[in-house]
Structures are given as structure tokens and as C-alpha cells.
Design a protein around this motif. Structure first.
Motif, PDB file in Angstrom:
ATOM      1  N   ARG A 259      49.979  26.982  24.507  1.00 21.51           N
ATOM      2  CA  ARG A 259      49.890  27.457  25.895  1.00 21.51           C
ATOM      3  C   ARG A 259      49.347  28.885  25.939  1.00 21.51           C
ATOM      4  NH1 ARG A 259      50.207  25.326  31.035  1.00 21.51           N
ATOM      5  NH2 ARG A 259      51.766  26.808  31.755  1.00 21.51           N
ATOM      6  N   ALA A 260      49.643  29.672  24.902  1.00 24.29           N
ATOM      7  CA  ALA A 260      49.105  31.034  24.842  1.00 24.29           C
ATOM      8  C   ALA A 260      47.583  30.997  24.724  1.00 24.29           C
ATOM      9  CB  ALA A 260      49.714  31.794  23.669  1.00 24.29           C
TER      10      ALA A 260
ATOM     11  N   ILE B 192      49.609  36.216  27.884  1.00 28.60           N
ATOM     12  CA  ILE B 192      48.253  36.250  27.314  1.00 28.60           C
ATOM     13  C   ILE B 192      47.210  36.338  28.422  1.00 28.60           C
ATOM     14  CG2 ILE B 192      46.562  34.987  25.940  1.00 28.60           C
ATOM     15  CD1 ILE B 192      48.857  36.217  24.348  1.00 28.60           C
TER      16      ILE B 192
ATOM     17  N   LEU C  47      59.323  29.524  27.942  1.00 28.40           N
ATOM     18  CA  LEU C  47      58.309  30.300  27.235  1.00 28.40           C
ATOM     19  C   LEU C  47      56.922  29.692  27.379  1.00 28.40           C
ATOM     20  CD1 LEU C  47      60.260  31.218  23.969  1.00 28.40           C
ATOM     21  CD2 LEU C  47      59.682  32.734  25.864  1.00 28.40           C
TER      22      LEU C  47
ATOM     23  N   ALA D  14      54.847  36.359  33.780  1.00 31.38           N
ATOM     24  CA  ALA D  14      55.286  36.235  32.383  1.00 31.38           C
ATOM     25  C   ALA D  14      56.777  36.505  32.234  1.00 31.38           C
ATOM     26  CB  ALA D  14      54.487  37.209  31.509  1.00 31.38           C
TER      27      ALA D  14
ATOM     28  N   VAL E 178      54.396  26.334  22.783  1.00 31.56           N
ATOM     29  CA  VAL E 178      54.308  27.689  23.335  1.00 31.56           C
ATOM     30  C   VAL E 178      53.056  28.391  22.819  1.00 31.56           C
ATOM     31  CG1 VAL E 178      55.389  29.980  23.298  1.00 31.56           C
ATOM     32  CG2 VAL E 178      56.783  27.944  23.748  1.00 31.56           C
ATOM     33  N   GLY E 179      52.759  28.226  21.530  1.00 26.48           N
ATOM     34  CA  GLY E 179      51.568  28.835  20.946  1.00 26.48           C
ATOM     35  C   GLY E 179      50.283  28.298  21.542  1.00 26.48           C
TER      36      GLY E 179
ATOM     37  N   THR F 140      55.852  31.919  30.000  1.00 33.68           N
ATOM     38  CA  THR F 140      55.798  33.311  29.553  1.00 33.68           C
ATOM     39  C   THR F 140      54.599  33.565  28.639  1.00 33.68           C
ATOM     40  OG1 THR F 140      58.190  33.610  29.773  1.00 33.68           O
ATOM     41  CG2 THR F 140      57.036  35.100  28.273  1.00 33.68           C
ATOM     42  N   SER F 141      54.401  32.694  27.645  1.00 35.54           N
ATOM     43  CA  SER F 141      53.273  32.892  26.731  1.00 35.54           C
ATOM     44  C   SER F 141      51.944  32.749  27.477  1.00 35.54           C
ATOM     45  CB  SER F 141      53.343  31.897  25.571  1.00 35.54           C
ATOM     46  OG  SER F 141      53.186  30.556  26.025  1.00 35.54           O
ATOM     47  N   TYR F 142      51.888  31.778  28.361  1.00 32.20           N
ATOM     48  CA  TYR F 142      50.674  31.522  29.141  1.00 32.20           C
ATOM     49  C   TYR F 142      50.286  32.738  29.980  1.00 32.20           C
ATOM     50  CZ  TYR F 142      47.795  28.966  32.611  1.00 32.20           C
ATOM     51  OH  TYR F 142      46.790  28.528  33.441  1.00 32.20           O
TER      52      TYR F 142
END
Length: 409
Positions: free
Chosen positions: A114-115, A66, A58, A348, A111-112, A61-63
Motif C-alpha cells: 500500500r505504501a 507515503i 496501517l 496518515a 502495508v508495504g 497510514t502507510s498509503y
């Protein structure tokens, strides 16, 4: 097609660029380092944060999710505050969230962060391409090659930096990125002049409207499936190599070197000789073969196929980027935003789906799906080839530019 600006110096060569271009390119290298930076430390992150491979995936994925969504607002922002300010805001966000990522106590926090990093990266990367194209000497093609060189160099150095710093502590690569991006921030602040704001402000809906063009939509959705295969290799393979941070780092360094070399040297030559669309077809076929090799070969075969897959990936990176810039009459920043919105969705989706498939079935299935994804991309190119006719005219123009002058009698 887009005409070269009248004030663009000619004949300067790809390496003879203003300092503002080199400052932007340096920051772009660091920005792209962030993509592969975490590769060597994925197993260490999973171990230290007590997370499964799919949870750690993730981070990608988050990166990229977004990044993809943020592409839709990059033109709207830069047309209101200018390219330089947009670059600096993007860099500042990367510095902030990369630094915060290094302080994470759990995979959810990481993960947050990286977003947030992805938001800054989107603002920077989309605008950097437009800035480099606008400021570089030698025309749009040279600028795109320079941009892809920055991408290839960043992707190749990322795993190496991640390995060296990650071997000491898995948090250090994040702190290292924050420091390098801060350097990029200072360079752009001092070396890049604030250009005039666009005479016309970009509407929020412009990138989506741009995808109504058949050629740009074809390029973007083909790139989505190609990027799915690309990021299956990048994000999933570290988990099955069974190597330490240095081992993973050197494998992906070799891969990144081939990405850079094929982007800068092989792709332009092949595009001029055979055409952009044929290069896409050939690179996608090669990537199918390497994906199948990853699925069926043993450990040594996986290393070889991973490294060699950098050749078609580099070729496609340049071919697809140039196609997105040239296939429609949309302004380049708008076309880039619409194209990147679609293609980064592949980046993603792939990491999470690939690791989930491996957890529930086996390690070969993600690569079979990646090969199938490339096959879908080829089908799209064939079925919608009439929409890519403008690229053939661009290739003919390049062929005439390179043709030798007739002998004087």
C-alpha cells in the motif's frame, strides 16, 4: 490570483471537455476509488490475516504517509519529464502495487505494498489536478469542480466495488483496481497529448518554500486537522458498524454520493453566495456535530451520521482545494504539492490513532478527538483570517461574473 490562460475556451460548460480531460478524470476516479476500496474488507482482512484493527489501519497510514511525502517531489519530477509521463509512471506504480497487494500473505506485506501504491497515487493525483486545470474548458474553477467530482465519484464507488469484489474474496478488490488503472493507463497513453515541458524546472524545495506564504500555510494546516476528522470516519467506522462487506459498502456508498453531490453542486453555490472561508467554517461546524453524533448514538445513529457526514466533507473538499489554488501567487502545481503534503498527514495519522484509542479506551473516544480536531481547524481559520484575504477578492470576482447584466433602456 491566477489569470485564465488566453487559449482556454470560454463558455464551454463543465461537461464539454476535451477527451484528454475525460481520460484523466476517469483515471482520477479509479485513483480515488483506492481510498475507500478497502473500507468494506477491513474486518475481512483483519480476520484472514490474523491482525488487529490498529494493524490493519496501517493500510491507510502507510498509503497516506507515503502519499504526503511524495507530494514534495511531484513538481520536481513533472517539470523535468512532463505531465503525461509523470501521470503514466504514477499509474504504472499503482497497477504494480495494487496487483501485488492482492497476493499478500501477511499484514506487513500488505502495508508495504500500500505504501508503494501511495507513491504512485501521489505522482498521479498531484499531476492530474494540474493537467485537468490546464486542459479543461471553462477556467480553473470548472476544472477544480470536475476534479472534485472525480474525487467524490471515486470515493463513492470505491466502497461499492470493494463490497462486490470483497464479498467473493478479500483479494479481488486489489486485482480489480490494478485492472481499472491499467485501462486508465491506456486511455491517457492514447488520448492525452504530451504538452510542452515547463520553461522553468521546479526546485525540490519549492513546495516547502510555498508554505511560507501565510494564506497557503493557513489553508494547509487547517486542512490537516480537517483531514484527521475525515479519515477517522473513513478508516475507523467500518470496524464498529458490525456489518458484512455489502453492508459497509452501501453505508459508505451513500456517504460517497453525498460527498460527490455536495462537492459539485452545493459547495460552488455556497462559495459564491457566502464566500469560501464561511463555507469552511460552516462545514467544519457540521462535521463537529456529526462526529459527536457518532460518539454518542447507537448503531442506527452511527449509520445515519456516517452517511450525512459526506455533506460537510464534500463541501470542504472543494472549498479547501480551491483555496489552496487561489490564495497565493505560487504556481498551481507547487501550491498543490505543498498543500497536499501537509493535509495528507492528517489522513496518515487518524486511522492508526483512532483504532489504538478504541482498543485501549472505547469506541467513542476517536470521534471526540475528531470533533476536537475540527474545532482546532476552526480556531486556525479565525486566528489567521487576515491571511485568507485573497480568497475574498476571488469570491468578489465570481460574484461579479455571475451578476446579471443591467437592463437596457
Amino acid at each position: 490570483m491566477h489569470a485564465q490562460p488566453a487559449d482556454t475556451p470560454k463558455g464551454g460548460g463543465i461537461l464539454r471537455q476535451p477527451m484528454s480531460v475525460w481520460a484523466t478524470a476517469f483515471a482520477a476516479v479509479v485513483a480515488f476509488m483506492g481510498i475507500g476500496l478497502v473500507d468494506p474488507i477491513l474486518p475481512a482482512i483483519a480476520k484472514n490475516l490474523d491482525a488487529s484493527p490498529s494493524q490493519v489501519s496501517l493500510l491507510f497510514t502507510s498509503y497516506f504517509l507515503i502519499t504526503a511525502v511524495a507530494m514534495l517531489i511531484t513538481g520536481w519530477v513533472s517539470s523535468r519529464i512532463g505531465g503525461k509521463r509523470t501521470l503514466l509512471i504514477g499509474l504504472a506504480l499503482v497497477v504494480l502495487f495494487a496487483g501485488l497487494a492482492g497476493t499478500s500473505d501477511g499484514v506487513g506485506q500488505l502495508v508495504g505494498f500500500r505504501a508503494g501504491w501511495g507513491l504512485g497515487n501521489a505522482l498521479f493525483v498531484a499531476t492530474a489536478l494540474a493537467v485537468i486545470v490546464g486542459a479543461a474548458t471553462g477556467g480553473a474553477e470548472s476544472a477544480i469542480i470536475l476534479y472534485e467530482a472525480a474525487l467524490g465519484l471515486g470515493i463513492s464507488l470505491g466502497p461499492l466495488v470493494g463490497a462486490v469484489l470483497g464479498d467473493m474474496n478479500w483479494r479481488y478488490p486489489f486485482f480489480g483496481t490494478a485492472i481499472l488503472m491499467a485501462v486508465g493507463f491506456l486511455l491517457i497513453t492514447t488520448l492525452l497529448k504530451a504538452g510542452p515541458r515547463p520553461a522553468e524546472k521546479t526546485r525540490l524545495s519549492a513546495p516547502i518554500r510555498a508554505l511560507g506564504h501565510g494564506g497557503l500555510a493557513t489553508t494547509a494546516f487547517t486542512a490537516l486537522f480537517y483531514n484527521y476528522a475525515f479519515f477517522t470516519i473513513l478508516a475507523f467506522t467500518p470496524f464498529i458498524l458490525g456489518m458484512d462487506a455489502y453492508g459497509i459498502g452501501f453505508v459508505f456508498f451513500g456517504w460517497g454520493v453525498l460527498v460527490a453531490l455536495s462537492s459539485v453542486f452545493a459547495a460552488p453555490v455556497l462559495q459564491r453566495r457566502y464566500g469560501t472561508v464561511r463555507v469552511m467554517h460552516a462545514a467544519l461546524v457540521l462535521l463537529v456535530l456529526f462526529q459527536l453524533g457518532l460518539a454518542v448514538f447507537g448503531h442506527q445513529g452511527i449509520i445515519v451520521c456516517t452517511i450525512l457526514s459526506g455533506i460537510p466533507i464534500g463541501m470542504n473538499n472543494t472549498a479547501f482545494t480551491e483555496a489552496a489554488m487561489e490564495v497565493s501567487d505560487n504556481p498551481r502545481p507547487v501550491a498543490s504539492a505543498g498543500y497536499n503534503f501537509v493535509r495528507w498527514l492528517g489522513g496518515a495519522l487518524a486511522p492508526f490513532f483512532a483504532t489504538k484509542m478504541a482498543e485501549h479506551v472505547n469506541d467513542g473516544l476517536p470521534y471526540y478527538v475528531g470533533a476536537a480536531s475540527c474545532a482546532v481547524a476552526i480556531v486556525i481559520l479565525v486566528a489567521r483570517r487576515r491571511h485568507l484575504a485573497p480568497l475574498e477578492r476571488v469570491d468578489i470576482d465570481h460574484a461579479f461574473e455571475d451578476a446579471p447584466l443591467p437592463a437596457q433602456t
